[in-house]
Design a protein around this motif. Structure first.
Motif, PDB file in Angstrom:
ATOM      1  N   ASN A 152       0.860  -1.180   0.000  1.00 56.90           N
ATOM      2  CA  ASN A 152       0.000   0.000   0.000  1.00 56.90           C
ATOM      3  C   ASN A 152       0.899   1.234   0.000  1.00 56.90           C
ATOM      4  O   ASN A 152       1.716   1.400   0.893  1.00 56.90           O
ATOM      5  N   ASN A 156      -2.132   6.096  -1.119  1.00 49.21           N
ATOM      6  CA  ASN A 156      -3.370   5.361  -0.908  1.00 49.21           C
ATOM      7  C   ASN A 156      -3.663   5.139   0.569  1.00 49.21           C
ATOM      8  O   ASN A 156      -4.423   4.235   0.925  1.00 49.21           O
ATOM      9  N   SER A 236      -6.290   2.707   4.772  1.00 53.56           N
ATOM     10  CA  SER A 236      -5.471   2.334   3.625  1.00 53.56           C
ATOM     11  C   SER A 236      -6.389   1.748   2.568  1.00 53.56           C
ATOM     12  O   SER A 236      -7.144   0.820   2.850  1.00 53.56           O
ATOM     13  N   ILE A 238      -5.710   0.187  -0.398  1.00 53.08           N
ATOM     14  CA  ILE A 238      -5.329  -1.065  -1.047  1.00 53.08           C
ATOM     15  C   ILE A 238      -5.285  -2.213  -0.045  1.00 53.08           C
ATOM     16  O   ILE A 238      -5.849  -3.281  -0.277  1.00 53.08           O
ATOM     17  N   LYS A 464      -1.772  -9.155   1.430  1.00 50.76           N
ATOM     18  CA  LYS A 464      -2.545  -8.036   1.965  1.00 50.76           C
ATOM     19  C   LYS A 464      -3.492  -8.555   3.029  1.00 50.76           C
ATOM     20  O   LYS A 464      -4.114  -9.601   2.863  1.00 50.76           O
TER      21      LYS A 464
END
Length: 542
Positions: A152, A156, A236, A238, A464
């Protein structure tokens, strides 16, 4: 239906020599193979341990776990690179029986939900084997955190402050373009050529309006998230779990995760780790307690830097019978003269009073006050100890002890004592008296980070989400501990301990230990390949 099977290592295939003869007896790949074969993957939480009844035969989860452990041991963690290595690396060919799963199959194994906890359980299971080999001292651990870059970018990651600064900037630019548009209109009215054409200005104004609308949409998104979690101050876009965290004392930040580790001092092995997205100051208690539980120790000493100095967390260590050595930050006494600071007031625990430098007693009414942080969370709970203003005003030291504001509101000298002040003071005295012990902190806890981040290059995550990242770093720290164990014990000794642990549990299952405690491991070697144990106990000599 069974799982897919690979080539028999003892048979001739692609090469003129059988694969098994191409791998040295002391090659570390044999440890990876033996360890995975010795554990009960189903009990740990891995799926597809039993093959499907219909459809194409699946790959055995043990095969994919072996690929990952081998890859992380050799600085290869990309699923596409692992697929490539399966077709050209002799050691992986031996490990997989010349099977070559696709990168998608390899990638899914690491990221699917059930395997996130299963990978952490595998890390713990290997630590139990190391504990049986007495590689953990179980007396002193060092705790620290390192920032692992998330997938990230800073652009973003949004917060209320960032959005407001951008909105203010766009507003100022919008007003500048309006002024430029007025000048262009005035120039056209005079029959002159404007410096900037109105078409260009209108295009720039439209772009600013679009950016402003996008920022307002992000602000609405942040406010919706805050409605569910009032403590939330950033998002965040992403990787929703990643946060902007400080990386040093200079104010530099990174969108990252905070990897917490508790490292045993005997052989610098990682006894416990966790992936967090909050600063170190709130993590001492839970990390220390978890490390003590993992090591199964009655008492434990922990070392940590001043980033962990927080009275609430120090009290948690006291409650869990953990002795802390946490560096304390320097105190700021800008408003007090030397000799009249809090440290110069003596606390009498028997009478629950503070005694000032001239002998007067500061008393408390027993009320517990709270200090709240920006997010509304309770930062401190404390009692106030006061002297009447009449006594302080007539004191010969009033000019040094009281501030101007105290005279204005007619308040005597007061001192705040946190409810966990006793734990804080005891920790400070231990650090002062145990400087040689505390100085070992950096040498202990930085050893894994030097290997993992600097040598292996694992300073960023490929996945992620907090749970997925913890699963990935379970493989990282498992690989680190395995590498350390190989350096300390050697391949043959570690192999023997893995097989001995398997033999002990197999013997207990069959009830043969009660009949004959001198059974040879060789008698059970024929059932070693392909068998799984219910758990990994400590290594024992039959």
């Amino acid at each position: 239906m069974s799982h897919r099977t690979g080539q028999n290592r003892q048979q001739f295939g692609l090469f003129a020599t059988p694969l098994d003869e191409m791998i040295a007896p002391d090659n570390m790949v044999r440890v990876v193979d033996a360890f995975v074969d010795a554990i009960d993957l189903g009990k740990l939480g891995f799926i597809h341990v039993k093959a499907h009844k219909r459809g194409a035969p699946p790959y055995h989860p043990g095969l994919l776990l072996k690929i990952y452990i081998y890859g992380y041991l050799n600085r290869v963690r990309s699923s596409r690179r692992l697929e490539l290595e399966c077709g050209r690396n002799i050691e992986l060919m031996w490990l997989t029986g010349c099977q070559k799963p696709s990168y998608h199959t390899i990638s899914d194994f690491r990221s699917i939900k059930p395997h996130r906890k299963a990978l952490k359980a595998t890390f713990r299971l290997f630590n139990r084997l190391l504990a049986g080999a007495e590689l953990f001292g179980k007396e002193l651990v060092a705790i620290d955190g390192t920032k692992i870059r998330a997938q990230n970018s800073k652009k973003n990651n949004i917060s209320e402050d960032k959005i407001q600064k951008r909105l203010d900037y766009h507003e100022s630019r919008f007003m500048e373009y309006l002024d430029e548009l007025n000048r262009a209109d005035a120039a056209i009215g005079r029959g002159e050529e404007p410096a900037v054409s109105p078409e260009v200005i209108h295009q720039a104004l439209d772009e600013i309006q679009q950016r402003t609308q996008k920022l307002e949409g992000l602000l609405d998104l942040l406010q919706e998230a805050q409605a569910e979690d009032p403590a939330l101050r950033q998002i965040s876009l992403i990787d929703p779990d990643a946060r902007s965290l400080p990386t040093n004392n200079l104010g530099h930040t990174e969108i990252a995760y905070n990897a917490q580790t508790a490292v045993d001092d005997k052989n610098y092995l990682v006894a416990h780790f966790s992936i967090e997205n909050i600063p170190d100051v709130h993590l001492l208690g839970q990390t220390a307690v978890a490390a003590k539980t993992e090591l199964q120790a009655d008492t434990l000493e922990v070392l940590a830097d001043k980033g962990y100095h927080y009275g609430v967390e120090l009290q948690k260590c006291v409650d869990a019978q953990i002795i802390s050595y946490v560096a304390y930050p320097d105190q700021d006494y800008k408003t007090k003269e030397e000799g009249f600071r809090k440290a110069d007031f003596e606390y009498d625990s028997a009478k629950d009073v503070y005694i000032c430098p001239v002998g007067e007693e500061l008393t408390t009414n027993g009320t517990v006050y709270e200090k709240h942080g920006r997010n509304g969370q309770v930062q401190n709970r404390f009692r106030r100890y006061r002297l009447p203003y009449a006594k302080c005003k007539s004191c010969i030291c009033a000019a040094f002890c009281l501030t101007e504001s105290a005279h204005q509101v007619r308040h005597g000298r007061h001192i705040e004592r946190n409810l966990d002040e006793a734990a804080t003071e005891a920790n400070r005295l231990r650090v002062l008296n145990g400087r040689p012990k505390y100085k070992r902190r950096q040498a202990i806890v930085e050893h894994p980070y030097g290997t993992i981040k600097r040598s292996w290059g694992y300073y960023y995550t490929l996945l992620k989400g907090k749970e997925k990242v913890e699963g990935e770093y379970s493989l990282v720290f498992l690989a680190y501990n395995m590498r350390r164990a190989l350096s300390i014990l050697g391949v043959n000794d570690l192999l023997w301990r893995i097989k001995a642990a398997f033999f002990a549990i197999l013997a207990l299952e069959r009830g043969v230990v009660r009949q004959n405690r001198n059974l040879s491991l060789k008698k059970f070697s024929v059932v070693w390949r392909g068998r799984a144990v219910l758990g990994m106990g400590c290594a024992v000599r039959a």
